[in-house]
Write a protein that holds these residues in place. Structure first.
Motif, PDB file in Angstrom:
ATOM      1  N   ILE A 229       0.870  -1.173   0.000  1.00 16.41           N
ATOM      2  CA  ILE A 229       0.000   0.000   0.000  1.00 16.41           C
ATOM      3  C   ILE A 229       0.908   1.225   0.000  1.00 16.41           C
ATOM      4  N   CYS A 230       0.699   2.107  -0.959  1.00 12.58           N
ATOM      5  CA  CYS A 230       1.498   3.331  -1.061  1.00 12.58           C
ATOM      6  C   CYS A 230       0.599   4.545  -0.855  1.00 12.58           C
ATOM      7  N   SER A 231       1.162   5.577  -0.290  1.00 19.24           N
ATOM      8  CA  SER A 231       0.471   6.846  -0.099  1.00 19.24           C
ATOM      9  C   SER A 231       1.212   7.893  -0.928  1.00 19.24           C
ATOM     10  N   GLU A 232       0.464   8.596  -1.767  1.00 15.11           N
ATOM     11  CA  GLU A 232       1.093   9.599  -2.621  1.00 15.11           C
ATOM     12  C   GLU A 232       0.379  10.930  -2.466  1.00 15.11           C
ATOM     13  N   ARG A 233       1.185  11.967  -2.312  1.00 17.06           N
ATOM     14  CA  ARG A 233       0.642  13.332  -2.276  1.00 17.06           C
ATOM     15  C   ARG A 233       0.709  13.864  -3.708  1.00 17.06           C
ATOM     16  N   GLN A 234      -0.452  14.098  -4.314  1.00 16.09           N
ATOM     17  CA  GLN A 234      -0.533  14.461  -5.724  1.00 16.09           C
ATOM     18  C   GLN A 234       0.165  15.779  -6.048  1.00 16.09           C
ATOM     19  N   SER A 235       0.121  16.738  -5.150  1.00 19.70           N
ATOM     20  CA  SER A 235       0.686  18.056  -5.450  1.00 19.70           C
ATOM     21  C   SER A 235       2.214  18.023  -5.521  1.00 19.70           C
ATOM     22  N   THR A 236       2.850  17.196  -4.705  1.00 18.48           N
ATOM     23  CA  THR A 236       4.318  17.147  -4.685  1.00 18.48           C
ATOM     24  C   THR A 236       4.875  15.855  -5.267  1.00 18.48           C
ATOM     25  N   HIS A 237       4.006  14.915  -5.593  1.00 16.61           N
ATOM     26  CA  HIS A 237       4.394  13.587  -6.097  1.00 16.61           C
ATOM     27  C   HIS A 237       5.283  12.851  -5.102  1.00 16.61           C
ATOM     28  N   GLU A 238       5.138  13.195  -3.843  1.00 22.37           N
ATOM     29  CA  GLU A 238       5.853  12.509  -2.769  1.00 22.37           C
ATOM     30  C   GLU A 238       5.141  11.187  -2.498  1.00 22.37           C
ATOM     31  N   ARG A 239       5.873  10.101  -2.617  1.00 19.06           N
ATOM     32  CA  ARG A 239       5.282   8.764  -2.516  1.00 19.06           C
ATOM     33  C   ARG A 239       5.963   7.983  -1.401  1.00 19.06           C
ATOM     34  N   LEU A 240       5.157   7.349  -0.568  1.00 16.30           N
ATOM     35  CA  LEU A 240       5.674   6.554   0.535  1.00 16.30           C
ATOM     36  C   LEU A 240       4.980   5.205   0.525  1.00 16.30           C
ATOM     37  N   CYS A 241       5.746   4.144   0.280  1.00 15.30           N
ATOM     38  CA  CYS A 241       5.186   2.794   0.230  1.00 15.30           C
ATOM     39  C   CYS A 241       5.429   2.088   1.559  1.00 15.30           C
ATOM     40  N   GLY A 242       4.859   0.910   1.704  1.00 16.08           N
ATOM     41  CA  GLY A 242       5.011   0.150   2.937  1.00 16.08           C
ATOM     42  C   GLY A 242       4.103   0.658   4.042  1.00 16.08           C
ATOM     43  N   GLN A 243       2.968   1.246   3.665  1.00 19.47           N
ATOM     44  CA  GLN A 243       2.018   1.759   4.645  1.00 19.47           C
ATOM     45  C   GLN A 243       1.411   0.611   5.451  1.00 19.47           C
ATOM     46  N   ALA A 244       1.088   0.878   6.693  1.00 21.06           N
ATOM     47  CA  ALA A 244       0.473  -0.133   7.561  1.00 21.06           C
ATOM     48  C   ALA A 244      -0.939  -0.454   7.071  1.00 21.06           C
ATOM     49  N   ASP A 245      -1.291  -1.725   7.157  1.00 22.50           N
ATOM     50  CA  ASP A 245      -2.626  -2.186   6.759  1.00 22.50           C
ATOM     51  C   ASP A 245      -3.523  -2.174   7.993  1.00 22.50           C
ATOM     52  N   GLU A 246      -4.066  -1.015   8.305  1.00 20.33           N
ATOM     53  CA  GLU A 246      -4.877  -0.855   9.511  1.00 20.33           C
ATOM     54  C   GLU A 246      -6.304  -1.371   9.336  1.00 20.33           C
ATOM     55  N   LEU A 247      -6.758  -1.522   8.096  1.00 21.36           N
ATOM     56  CA  LEU A 247      -8.146  -1.911   7.845  1.00 21.36           C
ATOM     57  C   LEU A 247      -8.312  -3.399   7.528  1.00 21.36           C
ATOM     58  N   GLY A 248      -7.234  -4.165   7.477  1.00 16.30           N
ATOM     59  CA  GLY A 248      -7.327  -5.588   7.154  1.00 16.30           C
ATOM     60  C   GLY A 248      -7.478  -5.860   5.672  1.00 16.30           C
ATOM     61  N   TYR A 249      -6.956  -4.984   4.839  1.00 14.83           N
ATOM     62  CA  TYR A 249      -7.058  -5.124   3.382  1.00 14.83           C
ATOM     63  C   TYR A 249      -6.408  -6.420   2.884  1.00 14.83           C
ATOM     64  N   PHE A 250      -5.207  -6.722   3.380  1.00 18.56           N
ATOM     65  CA  PHE A 250      -4.481  -7.910   2.900  1.00 18.56           C
ATOM     66  C   PHE A 250      -5.070  -9.214   3.410  1.00 18.56           C
ATOM     67  N   GLU A 251      -5.977  -9.147   4.356  1.00 23.14           N
ATOM     68  CA  GLU A 251      -6.617 -10.355   4.876  1.00 23.14           C
ATOM     69  C   GLU A 251      -7.847 -10.764   4.064  1.00 23.14           C
TER      70      GLU A 251
ATOM     71  N   VAL B 192     -10.200 -12.172   1.103  1.00 23.26           N
ATOM     72  CA  VAL B 192     -10.059 -13.361   0.264  1.00 23.26           C
ATOM     73  C   VAL B 192      -9.641 -13.000  -1.159  1.00 23.26           C
ATOM     74  N   ALA B 193     -10.229 -11.960  -1.729  1.00 24.19           N
ATOM     75  CA  ALA B 193      -9.894 -11.586  -3.111  1.00 24.19           C
ATOM     76  C   ALA B 193      -8.423 -11.204  -3.237  1.00 24.19           C
ATOM     77  N   VAL B 194      -7.881 -10.539  -2.228  1.00 24.61           N
ATOM     78  CA  VAL B 194      -6.462 -10.155  -2.256  1.00 24.61           C
ATOM     79  C   VAL B 194      -5.586 -11.387  -2.071  1.00 24.61           C
ATOM     80  N   ARG B 195      -5.981 -12.274  -1.165  1.00 19.55           N
ATOM     81  CA  ARG B 195      -5.205 -13.517  -0.936  1.00 19.55           C
ATOM     82  C   ARG B 195      -5.178 -14.404  -2.187  1.00 19.55           C
ATOM     83  N   VAL B 196      -6.319 -14.510  -2.853  1.00 21.80           N
ATOM     84  CA  VAL B 196      -6.383 -15.306  -4.089  1.00 21.80           C
ATOM     85  C   VAL B 196      -5.470 -14.703  -5.148  1.00 21.80           C
ATOM     86  N   ALA B 197      -5.488 -13.382  -5.257  1.00 21.20           N
ATOM     87  CA  ALA B 197      -4.612 -12.710  -6.231  1.00 21.20           C
ATOM     88  C   ALA B 197      -3.147 -12.930  -5.883  1.00 21.20           C
TER      89      ALA B 197
END
Length: 187
Positions: free
Chosen positions: A55-77, A79-84
């Motif tokens: 998961i990456c966070s990008e600020r559109q105005s400066t194009h500052e991009r930071l990847c490796g964001q914490a999965d606080e919402l359980g996105y990677f858990e 089923v559709a993501v696990r299957v992929a």
């Protein structure tokens, strides 16, 4: 007399499948299957790009991009993501195997193509295309139900589109190579 021309279906298959492999590889590795924007308690120009690995966070105005964001919402858990996560790399491996078999079946260094081997390669490549189409389709179906901050806007990311295109090219290339079975039946 043997014809010195490589059959058209073999050429089509050997052009489409490597292109599909590159698109699927890019779609698998790039972190933008879904974009989340207008996130509450964040700046207006912050966009989250969610992939199947990161998961990456990008600020559109400066194009500052930071990847490796914490999965606080359980996105990677989900089923559709696990299957992929399971099927996309498996599809890449099956595609490589199919291309090796296709290279052995298509006339590259031999006087006559091996139609049976090229047809089998077509079936393997068709399978690999289906293996990457399934998670792409499933993820698209679940796109709006996957966890996201309430009130945010969700859109399809470019990685998902590339995965779809790569899958379709592999399926078409596999079907083209599978037409080589026609020559086996004639013989």
């Amino acid at each position: 007399l043997p014809s010195m021309r490589t059959p058209t279906e073999m050429i089509v298959g050997l052009v489409l499948c490597p292109c599909g492999l590159l698109l699927t590889l890019t779609g698998t590795l790039a972190p933008s299957w879904r974009q989340v924007s207008l996130i509450p308690n964040q700046a207006m120009d912050v966009v989250w790009e969610q992939g199947i690995w990161d998961i990456c966070s990008e600020r559109q105005s400066t194009h500052e991009r930071l990847c490796g964001q914490a999965d606080e919402l359980g996105y990677f858990e989900q089923v559709a993501v696990r299957v992929a996560q399971g099927l996309m790399p498996s599809s890449l491996v099956v595609t490589l195997v199919g291309l090796v078999v296709a290279a052995l079946g298509v006339r590259c260094w031999q006087p006559e193509p091996r139609h049976l081997l090229a047809g089998v390669a077509g079936l393997v490549l068709l399978l690999s295309g289906l293996m990457s189409l399934v998670p792409s389709s499933w993820y698209t179906q679940e796109l709006w139900t996957l966890p996201a901050p309430s009130g945010s806007t969700l859109t399809v990311g470019y990685s998902l589109v590339l995965s779809y295109l790569g899958s379709c090219l592999e399926i078409l290339g596999g079907l083209a190579l599978a037409l080589s079975f026609h020559h086996c039946c004639k013989e």
